[in-house]
Scaffold this motif. Structure first.
Motif, PDB file in Angstrom:
ATOM      1  N   THR A  52       1.122  -1.046  -0.172  1.00 60.41           N
ATOM      2  CA  THR A  52       0.059  -0.068   0.052  1.00 60.41           C
ATOM      3  C   THR A  52       0.801   1.103  -0.249  1.00 60.41           C
ATOM      4  N   ARG A  53       0.413   2.480  -0.772  1.00 56.55           N
ATOM      5  CA  ARG A  53       1.683   3.597  -0.802  1.00 56.55           C
ATOM      6  C   ARG A  53       0.306   4.334  -0.037  1.00 56.55           C
ATOM      7  N   THR A  54       1.354   5.659   0.304  1.00 58.34           N
ATOM      8  CA  THR A  54       0.686   6.727   1.195  1.00 58.34           C
ATOM      9  C   THR A  54       1.284   7.666   0.194  1.00 58.34           C
ATOM     10  N   SER A  55       0.672   9.000   0.768  1.00 56.58           N
ATOM     11  CA  SER A  55       1.105  10.030  -0.170  1.00 56.58           C
ATOM     12  C   SER A  55       0.898  10.993   1.239  1.00 56.58           C
ATOM     13  N   PHE A  56       1.970  11.745   1.375  1.00 51.82           N
ATOM     14  CA  PHE A  56       2.404  12.864   2.087  1.00 51.82           C
ATOM     15  C   PHE A  56       0.197  13.681   2.173  1.00 51.82           C
ATOM     16  N   ASP A  57      -0.313  13.810   1.037  1.00 51.87           N
ATOM     17  CA  ASP A  57      -1.414  14.608   1.433  1.00 51.87           C
ATOM     18  C   ASP A  57      -2.307  14.106   2.121  1.00 51.87           C
ATOM     19  N   GLU A  58      -2.269  12.277   1.417  1.00 53.05           N
ATOM     20  CA  GLU A  58      -3.094  11.364   2.059  1.00 53.05           C
ATOM     21  C   GLU A  58      -3.023  11.161   3.892  1.00 53.05           C
ATOM     22  N   MET A  59      -1.575  11.355   4.231  1.00 55.35           N
ATOM     23  CA  MET A  59      -1.169  11.224   5.691  1.00 55.35           C
ATOM     24  C   MET A  59      -1.958  12.795   6.407  1.00 55.35           C
ATOM     25  N   ARG A  60      -1.566  13.655   5.345  1.00 53.74           N
ATOM     26  CA  ARG A  60      -2.600  14.977   5.917  1.00 53.74           C
ATOM     27  C   ARG A  60      -3.822  14.749   6.798  1.00 53.74           C
ATOM     28  N   GLY A  61      -4.394  14.353   4.964  1.00 61.92           N
ATOM     29  CA  GLY A  61      -5.806  13.947   5.644  1.00 61.92           C
ATOM     30  C   GLY A  61      -6.621  13.538   6.573  1.00 61.92           C
ATOM     31  N   LEU A  62      -5.291  12.088   7.068  1.00 68.43           N
ATOM     32  CA  LEU A  62      -5.778  11.340   7.921  1.00 68.43           C
ATOM     33  C   LEU A  62      -5.354  11.864   9.130  1.00 68.43           C
TER      34      LEU A  62
END
Length: 69
Positions: A52-62
């Motif tokens: 699973t790949r997670t971007s910094f943008d997704e991390m911020r959203g989480l």
């Protein structure tokens, strides 16, 4: 701030982080890279080999979805 130390053992023993009481590590480490470009932050590889790949943008959203303490 590090000063000149004569041995690694002394450096390790004497080193202290100066962390503010209300420090948000997510902001310091992740949010600066969450710029809408989808820059890769994490690759998680499961035991079965799937990833699973997670971007910094997704991390911020989480992190923004978490309640404030």
């Amino acid at each position: 701030m590090l000063t000149e130390i004569s041995s690694y053992d002394q450096l390790y023993r004497d080193f202290r982080w100066d962390i503010p009481d209300h420090f948000n590590i997510a902001t310091a480490c992740c949010d600066r890279y969450a710029d809408g470009t989808g820059r890769l932050a994490l690759i998680y590889v499961d035991e079965d080999g799937s990833s699973t790949r997670t971007s910094f943008d997704e991390m911020r959203g989480l992190s923004c979805a978490l309640p404030m303490c």
